[in-house]
Design a protein around this motif. Structure first.
Motif, PDB file in Angstrom:
ATOM      1  N   SER A 177     -27.958 -19.670 -38.076  1.00 13.20           N
ATOM      2  CA  SER A 177     -27.353 -19.699 -36.788  1.00 13.20           C
ATOM      3  C   SER A 177     -27.911 -18.795 -35.850  1.00 13.20           C
ATOM      4  CB  SER A 177     -25.949 -19.530 -36.880  1.00 13.20           C
ATOM      5  OG  SER A 177     -25.492 -18.158 -37.321  1.00 13.20           O
ATOM      6  N   GLY A 178     -27.766 -19.163 -34.602  1.00 14.95           N
ATOM      7  CA  GLY A 178     -28.316 -18.113 -33.492  1.00 14.95           C
ATOM      8  C   GLY A 178     -29.673 -18.627 -33.243  1.00 14.95           C
ATOM      9  N   ARG A 180     -25.416 -10.752 -38.808  1.00 13.09           N
ATOM     10  CA  ARG A 180     -25.789 -12.158 -38.477  1.00 13.09           C
ATOM     11  C   ARG A 180     -26.541 -12.787 -39.505  1.00 13.09           C
ATOM     12  NH1 ARG A 180     -22.491 -10.932 -34.879  1.00 13.09           N
ATOM     13  NH2 ARG A 180     -22.558 -10.738 -32.846  1.00 13.09           N
ATOM     14  N   ASP A 186     -27.243 -14.518 -43.376  1.00 12.40           N
ATOM     15  CA  ASP A 186     -26.428 -14.984 -44.449  1.00 12.40           C
ATOM     16  C   ASP A 186     -27.002 -14.872 -45.791  1.00 12.40           C
ATOM     17  OD1 ASP A 186     -26.768 -17.795 -41.895  1.00 12.40           O
ATOM     18  OD2 ASP A 186     -24.914 -16.494 -42.335  1.00 12.40           O
TER      19      ASP A 186
END
Length: 124
Positions: free
Chosen positions: A101-102, A111, A113
């Motif tokens: 994400s991001g 941030r 995973d």
């Protein structure tokens, strides 16, 4: 489950170079941010460099600027860290990380995973 496979660590003398590699062993989305972190004994984990695959933008911690280069190979779902002019203080376990994400690279560990198993870099 997504796994990251790292390679390229080793022992070098100060001033030498190493190239770390990290690859997904399975499916990875088209746009992903990947990073290298390191942790030395007795110290906190530190973000070294990060890259966002969508546009190739990259960021570095101050100590890595001018010496390290992070790059990606989309075809092989891989990211690399070229480390030049290595110093003894670069000695640490280096970890590859991936975040799905991001849209910007970040050196914030939360941030990300997925994490690799780590590869040791020793500079003497």
């Amino acid at each position: 489950e997504v796994q990251l496979v790292e390679s390229g660590g080793g022992s070098v003398q100060a001033g030498g170079s190493l190239r770390l590699s990290c690859a997904f062993d399975a499916y990875a989305p088209a746009n992903v941010r990947m990073a290298w972190f390191r942790q030395a004994p007795g110290k906190e984990r530190e973000g070294v460099a990060a890259i966002y695959s969508g546009d190739g933008s990259a960021i570095y911690t101050d100590s890595a600027k001018g010496r390290f280069t992070i790059s990606q190979d989309d075809a092989e779902n891989s990211v690399y860290l070229q480390m030049n002019s290595l110093k003894p203080e670069d000695t640490a376990m280096y970890y590859c990380a991936a975040g799905f994400s991001g849209i910007r690279p970040t050196l914030l560990a939360q941030r990300y995973d997925y994490w690799g198993q780590g590869t040791q870099v020793t500079v003497s």
